[in-house]
Scaffold this active site. Structure first.
Site, PDB file in Angstrom:
ATOM      1  N   ASP A 234     -60.272  10.627  58.616  1.00  0.00           N
ATOM      2  CA  ASP A 234     -61.704  10.515  58.886  1.00  0.00           C
ATOM      3  C   ASP A 234     -62.077  11.509  59.993  1.00  0.00           C
ATOM      4  O   ASP A 234     -61.924  11.209  61.176  1.00  0.00           O
ATOM      5  CB  ASP A 234     -62.051   9.070  59.304  1.00  0.00           C
ATOM      6  CG  ASP A 234     -63.540   8.903  59.599  1.00  0.00           C
ATOM      7  OD1 ASP A 234     -64.323   9.823  59.267  1.00  0.00           O
ATOM      8  OD2 ASP A 234     -63.910   7.841  60.150  1.00  0.00           O
TER       9      ASP A 234
ATOM     10  N   LYS B  20     -66.679  14.066  64.299  1.00  0.00           N
ATOM     11  CA  LYS B  20     -66.225  13.322  65.482  1.00  0.00           C
ATOM     12  C   LYS B  20     -65.926  14.297  66.618  1.00  0.00           C
ATOM     13  O   LYS B  20     -65.575  15.450  66.368  1.00  0.00           O
ATOM     14  CB  LYS B  20     -64.926  12.564  65.148  1.00  0.00           C
ATOM     15  CG  LYS B  20     -65.141  11.324  64.308  1.00  0.00           C
ATOM     16  CD  LYS B  20     -63.846  10.548  64.160  1.00  0.00           C
ATOM     17  CE  LYS B  20     -64.012   9.349  63.247  1.00  0.00           C
ATOM     18  NZ  LYS B  20     -64.883   8.294  63.801  1.00  0.00           N
TER      19      LYS B  20
ATOM     20  N   ARG C  33     -67.863   2.213  54.976  1.00  0.00           N
ATOM     21  CA  ARG C  33     -68.727   1.224  54.318  1.00  0.00           C
ATOM     22  C   ARG C  33     -69.236   1.750  52.977  1.00  0.00           C
ATOM     23  O   ARG C  33     -69.507   0.972  52.063  1.00  0.00           O
ATOM     24  CB  ARG C  33     -69.869   0.817  55.256  1.00  0.00           C
ATOM     25  CG  ARG C  33     -70.780   1.941  55.649  1.00  0.00           C
ATOM     26  CD  ARG C  33     -71.662   1.613  56.842  1.00  0.00           C
ATOM     27  NE  ARG C  33     -70.927   1.665  58.115  1.00  0.00           N
ATOM     28  CZ  ARG C  33     -71.455   1.366  59.301  1.00  0.00           C
ATOM     29  NH1 ARG C  33     -72.706   0.962  59.380  1.00  0.00           N
ATOM     30  NH2 ARG C  33     -70.718   1.440  60.398  1.00  0.00           N
TER      31      ARG C  33
HETATM   32  N1  BES Z   1     -63.030   4.947  61.159  1.00  0.00           N
HETATM   33  C1  BES Z   1     -64.136   4.810  62.023  1.00  0.00           C
HETATM   34  C2  BES Z   1     -64.049   3.576  62.914  1.00  0.00           C
HETATM   35  C3  BES Z   1     -62.956   3.578  63.958  1.00  0.00           C
HETATM   36  C4  BES Z   1     -63.213   4.087  65.213  1.00  0.00           C
HETATM   37  C5  BES Z   1     -61.736   3.042  63.683  1.00  0.00           C
HETATM   38  C6  BES Z   1     -62.214   4.077  66.171  1.00  0.00           C
HETATM   39  C7  BES Z   1     -60.758   3.031  64.643  1.00  0.00           C
HETATM   40  C8  BES Z   1     -60.989   3.546  65.883  1.00  0.00           C
HETATM   41  C9  BES Z   1     -65.429   4.702  61.228  1.00  0.00           C
HETATM   42  O1  BES Z   1     -65.458   5.377  60.032  1.00  0.00           O
HETATM   43  C10 BES Z   1     -66.508   5.273  62.081  1.00  0.00           C
HETATM   44  O2  BES Z   1     -66.431   6.423  62.409  1.00  0.00           O
HETATM   45  N2  BES Z   1     -67.464   4.433  62.469  1.00  0.00           N
HETATM   46  C11 BES Z   1     -68.515   4.843  63.312  1.00  0.00           C
HETATM   47  C12 BES Z   1     -69.771   4.197  62.809  1.00  0.00           C
HETATM   48  C13 BES Z   1     -71.030   4.756  63.422  1.00  0.00           C
HETATM   49  C14 BES Z   1     -71.250   6.182  62.988  1.00  0.00           C
HETATM   50  C15 BES Z   1     -72.177   3.884  63.022  1.00  0.00           C
HETATM   51  C16 BES Z   1     -68.192   4.401  64.735  1.00  0.00           C
HETATM   52  O3  BES Z   1     -67.593   3.349  64.915  1.00  0.00           O
HETATM   53  O4  BES Z   1     -68.501   5.145  65.647  1.00  0.00           O
HETATM   54 ZN    ZN Z   2     -63.603   5.683  59.097  1.00  0.00          ZN
HETATM   55 ZN    ZN Z   3     -66.062   7.433  60.261  1.00  0.00          ZN
END
Ligand code: BES
Ligand code: ZN
Ligand code: ZN
Length: 473
Positions: free
Chosen positions: A241, A248, A322
């Site tokens: 991801d 990110k 999601r």
């Molecule tokens: N895979 C991440 C969530 C995650 C973050 C898992 C840190 C483990 C450690 C997920 O896909 C994500 O990036 N979520 C975002 C959502 C936001 C953009 C609404 C997040 O948590 O920042």
């Molecule tokens: Zn993710």
């Molecule tokens: Zn993500």
């Protein structure tokens, strides 16, 4: 590690070293009390004292409980792995703590060495438990067999999660699933991009579109004769991801190979279920996808039509899990009429903000069902916490353009709004039969805690197996 249960006294078993547990209260009357006190050993939790001259290792226990035994045994195994002893012996603890002590050995002794040019192989090979005749031997033997299967499945999940995104691509996950199916007599169906197109799984396709490693939908099925229940397990399998175009930050991207942990967990669960020969029909679905950037990447502003027909406004491509789950949940419910549907996903950083880095977030509409998982988790050695839904939070994912938006309009409560997004893809008749587990904090660790060493933890496996064994008898 071989673990053997012997119907013999401790003194009649031959081993290189003896393991003993001592609570602070028992310390004074210990045979080697003066020696232990010279070594400043106080019998506190996880404290270790190695008396080489007496071929004895003593470990402290604050009190007798599952958590204490699990952690104490982990400390002992780690200490012994730094010695040249090849075998060790100890007495079985009380029946209630036996599985926890075994987990300390089988999970606490785990280390992932695949990427080391000189892998370390600890000399400790065998552990003998002397069985105390006041207990039921067959029962202890069955706890041993069961814990062995579940711990091996947990370590299988850790091995998968720990592999690099270069090695464990969506295709590689599909190959792993096929070989698990071959060895465990499971049915296995894999959909590639063409299959996903036929199924109108446009949200999942969009997330994977910019990757050179195309997505795979994995469906494993275990079908015993006359099952008591039908269970569907769904896992988020993001083999990497990057965040996509909503890229990110550099430091947040590191560790994102673990975003496949939910998918790996459901594969581990079906492995254990089939080896334990549980009387339950189980279907494990994994959405294996890589979220990358490129000229054909999906974008914030796109609108996607998911498998169940609902439209999704994309405002952040990093909220990709999601989107994948929306389609996989839709597919799973179309093909399997289950009694329960559980999904496992490293879904939100917000879950870690809410519960800390060790605890799985439990969400859904059925209060009793959620509580039963918290209890099963607590017995099985996993921390779980319920995060409550409410109608105000539901309003935060409304979209002016499409049916629903993939991110919330407010920065708080992100674990719950993510689960409320998934709720849009749960059929009306399944609402009370669905539980969502956010394992973002619990699935991976960079510092050792409890039985967990660096890397994947196998979160979800022990809790779910315990729940299935209790509630699907
Ligand atoms: N895979 C991440 C969530 C995650 C973050 C898992 C840190 C483990 C450690 C997920 O896909 C994500 O990036 N979520 C975002 C959502 C936001 C953009 C609404 C997040 O948590 O920042
Ligand atoms: Zn993710
Ligand atoms: Zn993500």
């Amino acid at each position: 590690m071989n673990v053997e249960l012997y119907n013999q006294s401790l003194s009649s078993i031959v081993a290189d070293i003896t393991i003993e547990f001592v609570t602070p209260a028992q310390l004074e009357s210990h045979t080697y009390a003066p020696l232990l006190s010279m070594a400043k050993f106080e019998g506190k939790s996880e404290q270790i004292c190695l008396l080489h001259e007496h071929t004895l290792i003593v470990c402290g226990l604050d009190d007798e409980s599952n958590d204490e035994y699990r952690m104490a045994m982990t400390s002992v195994i780690k200490a012994l792995q730094n010695t040249n002893y090849t075998s060790a012996k100890l007495c079985v603890p009380k029946e209630a703590y036996f599985h926890a002590a075994l987990e300390g050995i089988l999970l606490g002794g785990y280390s992932f060495q695949d990427y080391k040019s000189k892998p370390k192989t600890p000399s400790l090979q065998t552990l003998f438990f002397a069985y105390n005749s006041q207990y039921d031997f067959d029962h202890f033997q069955s706890i041993l067999n069961q814990t062995l299967i579940i711990s091996k499945a947990t370590n299988f999940v850790r091995d998968l999660v720990n592999q690099t995104p270069y090695d464990m691509t969506p295709q590689a996950m599909a190959v792993t699933a096929q070989s698990l199916a071959d060895s465990n007599n499971l049915e296995c169906t894999i959909l590639d991009t063409n299959g996903l197109e036929d199924e109108k799984m446009n949200a999942m396709i969009a997330v994977g579109r910019a990757s050179v490693n195309p997505p795979r939908l994995i469906h494993l099925a275990y079908k015993p004769n006359n099952p008591k229940k039908v269970i569907t397990l769904v896992g988020k399998g993001l083999t990497y991801d990057s965040g996509g175009l909503s890229l990110k930050a550099a430091t947040s991207m590191v560790t994102m190979k673990m975003d496949k942990a939910g998918g790996c967990a459901v594969m581990g669960m079906i492995k254990a279920i089939s080896e334990l020969k549980l009387d339950i029909e189980v279907h494990a679905f994994v959405g294996a996808v890589e979220n990358m950037i490129g000229g054909n990447a999906y974008k914030p502003d796109d609108v996607l039509r998911a498998k169940n027909g609902k439209t999704i406004e994309v405002r952040n491509t990093d909220a990709e899990g999601r989107l994948v789950l929306a389609d996989v949940l839709g597919y799973a419910q179309e093909y399997v009429k289950a009694d329960y549907i559980f999904d496992y996903a490293t879904l939100t950083g917000a879950c870690m903000v809410a519960l800390g880095p060790y605890t799985t977030g439990v969400m859904g509409h059925n209060e009793e069902l959620k509580r039963s998982f918290v209890d099963a988790g607590s017995f099985a050695g996993e921390y779980c916490g319920i995060l409550p839904f409410n109608r105000q939070l539901k309003k935060l994912i409304k979209s002016d353009l499409a049916d629903v938006c993939n991110v919330s309009s407010k920065p708080y409560g992100g674990a719950i709004t993510a689960a409320l997004f998934l709720d849009n893809f749960i059929d009306e008749d399944m609402k009370d039969k669905w539980v969502h587990f956010d394992i973002a904090g619990s699935a991976y660790t960079e510092s050792a805690w409890d039985v967990h060493t660096y890397g994947g933890t196998g979160a979800g496996v022990r809790m779910t197996l315990e729940w299935l064994m209790q509630y699907c008898k």
